[in-house]
Design a protein around this motif. Structure first.
Motif, PDB file in Angstrom:
ATOM      1  N   THR A  92     -23.724 -38.717   4.540  1.00 37.11           N
ATOM      2  CA  THR A  92     -23.720 -39.908   3.953  1.00 37.11           C
ATOM      3  C   THR A  92     -24.656 -39.843   2.509  1.00 37.11           C
ATOM      4  N   LEU A  93     -25.653 -39.069   2.696  1.00 41.82           N
ATOM      5  CA  LEU A  93     -26.748 -39.179   1.559  1.00 41.82           C
ATOM      6  C   LEU A  93     -26.042 -38.102   0.380  1.00 41.82           C
ATOM      7  N   SER A  94     -25.213 -37.234   0.632  1.00 40.83           N
ATOM      8  CA  SER A  94     -24.611 -36.316  -0.112  1.00 40.83           C
ATOM      9  C   SER A  94     -23.393 -36.815  -0.981  1.00 40.83           C
ATOM     10  N   ASN A  95     -23.393 -36.520  -2.321  1.00 37.55           N
ATOM     11  CA  ASN A  95     -22.626 -36.738  -3.256  1.00 37.55           C
ATOM     12  C   ASN A  95     -21.795 -35.540  -3.527  1.00 37.55           C
ATOM     13  N   ASP A  96     -21.928 -34.531  -2.965  1.00 37.62           N
ATOM     14  CA  ASP A  96     -21.498 -32.940  -3.186  1.00 37.62           C
ATOM     15  C   ASP A  96     -20.275 -32.748  -2.347  1.00 37.62           C
ATOM     16  N   ALA A  97     -18.954 -32.888  -2.931  1.00 37.16           N
ATOM     17  CA  ALA A  97     -17.849 -32.361  -2.428  1.00 37.16           C
ATOM     18  C   ALA A  97     -17.987 -31.200  -1.613  1.00 37.16           C
ATOM     19  N   GLY A  98     -18.686 -30.085  -1.779  1.00 33.43           N
ATOM     20  CA  GLY A  98     -18.811 -28.815  -1.260  1.00 33.43           C
ATOM     21  C   GLY A  98     -19.400 -29.247   0.268  1.00 33.43           C
ATOM     22  N   ASP A  99     -20.496 -30.091   0.429  1.00 29.39           N
ATOM     23  CA  ASP A  99     -21.133 -30.383   1.490  1.00 29.39           C
ATOM     24  C   ASP A  99     -20.106 -30.873   2.452  1.00 29.39           C
ATOM     25  N   ALA A 100     -19.293 -31.842   1.975  1.00 26.76           N
ATOM     26  CA  ALA A 100     -18.101 -32.537   3.072  1.00 26.76           C
ATOM     27  C   ALA A 100     -17.195 -31.201   3.304  1.00 26.76           C
ATOM     28  N   ILE A 101     -16.700 -30.451   2.429  1.00 29.35           N
ATOM     29  CA  ILE A 101     -15.868 -29.291   2.850  1.00 29.35           C
ATOM     30  C   ILE A 101     -16.535 -28.360   3.771  1.00 29.35           C
ATOM     31  N   PHE A 102     -17.733 -27.960   3.593  1.00 24.02           N
ATOM     32  CA  PHE A 102     -18.648 -27.200   4.481  1.00 24.02           C
ATOM     33  C   PHE A 102     -18.522 -27.656   5.942  1.00 24.02           C
ATOM     34  N   VAL A 103     -18.788 -28.857   6.054  1.00 27.13           N
ATOM     35  CA  VAL A 103     -18.963 -29.789   7.302  1.00 27.13           C
ATOM     36  C   VAL A 103     -17.430 -29.510   7.908  1.00 27.13           C
ATOM     37  N   LEU A 104     -16.577 -30.007   7.292  1.00 25.39           N
ATOM     38  CA  LEU A 104     -15.198 -29.897   7.776  1.00 25.39           C
ATOM     39  C   LEU A 104     -15.129 -28.625   8.528  1.00 25.39           C
ATOM     40  N   LEU A 105     -15.315 -27.442   7.775  1.00 26.49           N
ATOM     41  CA  LEU A 105     -15.207 -26.228   8.233  1.00 26.49           C
ATOM     42  C   LEU A 105     -15.987 -26.037   9.402  1.00 26.49           C
ATOM     43  N   ALA A 106     -17.042 -26.403   9.532  1.00 27.84           N
ATOM     44  CA  ALA A 106     -18.204 -26.387  10.629  1.00 27.84           C
ATOM     45  C   ALA A 106     -17.679 -26.878  11.923  1.00 27.84           C
ATOM     46  N   ARG A 107     -16.838 -28.105  11.558  1.00 27.05           N
ATOM     47  CA  ARG A 107     -16.177 -28.829  12.744  1.00 27.05           C
ATOM     48  C   ARG A 107     -14.824 -28.289  13.076  1.00 27.05           C
ATOM     49  N   GLY A 108     -14.587 -27.282  12.415  1.00 27.84           N
ATOM     50  CA  GLY A 108     -13.192 -26.525  12.776  1.00 27.84           C
ATOM     51  C   GLY A 108     -11.960 -27.429  12.185  1.00 27.84           C
ATOM     52  N   LEU A 109     -12.176 -28.124  11.116  1.00 27.11           N
ATOM     53  CA  LEU A 109     -10.882 -28.751  10.790  1.00 27.11           C
ATOM     54  C   LEU A 109     -10.531 -28.063   9.313  1.00 27.11           C
ATOM     55  N   THR A 110      -9.894 -27.069   9.683  1.00 24.16           N
ATOM     56  CA  THR A 110      -9.462 -26.381   8.452  1.00 24.16           C
ATOM     57  C   THR A 110      -8.536 -26.852   7.579  1.00 24.16           C
ATOM     58  N   SER A 111      -7.609 -27.573   7.995  1.00 24.55           N
ATOM     59  CA  SER A 111      -6.623 -28.092   7.280  1.00 24.55           C
ATOM     60  C   SER A 111      -6.915 -29.303   6.321  1.00 24.55           C
ATOM     61  N   GLU A 112      -8.127 -30.119   6.882  1.00 20.11           N
ATOM     62  CA  GLU A 112      -8.608 -31.114   6.056  1.00 20.11           C
ATOM     63  C   GLU A 112      -9.516 -30.386   5.070  1.00 20.11           C
ATOM     64  N   ALA A 113     -10.231 -29.324   5.297  1.00 16.09           N
ATOM     65  CA  ALA A 113     -11.171 -28.642   4.657  1.00 16.09           C
ATOM     66  C   ALA A 113     -10.263 -28.010   3.266  1.00 16.09           C
ATOM     67  N   ALA A 114      -9.013 -27.624   3.594  1.00 15.09           N
ATOM     68  CA  ALA A 114      -8.009 -27.021   2.846  1.00 15.09           C
ATOM     69  C   ALA A 114      -7.807 -28.046   1.531  1.00 15.09           C
ATOM     70  N   GLU A 115      -7.362 -29.265   2.171  1.00 10.52           N
ATOM     71  CA  GLU A 115      -7.056 -30.242   1.180  1.00 10.52           C
ATOM     72  C   GLU A 115      -8.241 -30.875   0.567  1.00 10.52           C
TER      73      GLU A 115
END
Length: 170
Positions: free
Chosen positions: A36-59
């Motif tokens: 919530t404190l980050s404005n970096d798209a890379g952070d959100a993508i990294f967390v999606l991958l860490a959660r195992g949400l590969t399709s969402e991370a790809a998008e």
């Protein structure tokens, strides 16, 4: 190795699983708050991958790369999505193409570490160990922070252990 001994994965609330060498969310509250404190798209993508949400991370990485196609971080995250999708050859090509661009920069060890993860995920443990060793050497030589050095050390040991086990079965 207990959870408290897992290397940091580089984002609050995440850690590197020492068996799979993949990032995992280990403290959802801390991770969610940091997002919530980050404005970096890379952070959100990294967390999606860490959660195992590969399709969402790809998008998400596809959208982010449209906005910033030259970003090294987004290109590495794109390679991570490819690795998670088992497109190992494409992930390897992308990371190898980045190496000349990051040579002698602080990003070079990180790209070698990511390349090691691609080989590791594909069962190429000797090649993975070689890349992790390079990442470790570069991190030590550059005086990288202890968490990065520890991550490379754990990755190298795991790859060497599995390489040795694989050789025993041949």
């Amino acid at each position: 190795m207990g959870l408290k001994d897992w290397p940091s994965a580089g984002f609050p609330g995440t850690a590197l699983n020492p068996d799979t060498l993949l990032p995992e969310v280990v403290d959802e509250d801390v991770c969610a708050e940091a997002l919530t404190l980050s404005n970096d798209a890379g952070d959100a993508i990294f967390v999606l991958l860490a959660r195992g949400l590969t399709s969402e991370a790809a998008e998400a990485v596809a959208i982010a790369r449209l906005e910033d196609p030259a970003s090294i971080r987004l290109q590495v995250l794109d390679a991570e999505v490819l690795r998670a999708s088992k497109h190992f050859v494409r992930a390897e090509r992308l990371l190898k193409a980045l190496l000349p661009e990051v040579s002698t920069t602080s990003l070079e060890p990180w790209v070698f570490q990511q390349l090691g993860k691609v080989y590791f995920s594909n069962g190429q443990f000797v090649a993975a160990a070689q890349k992790f060793a390079t990442a470790l050497e570069l991190r030590v030589a550059s005086g990288a922070d202890a968490t990065a050095i520890y991550s490379s050390t754990v990755s190298l040991k795991r790859a060497l252990d599995l390489a040795e086990q694989t050789e025993d079965y041949k």
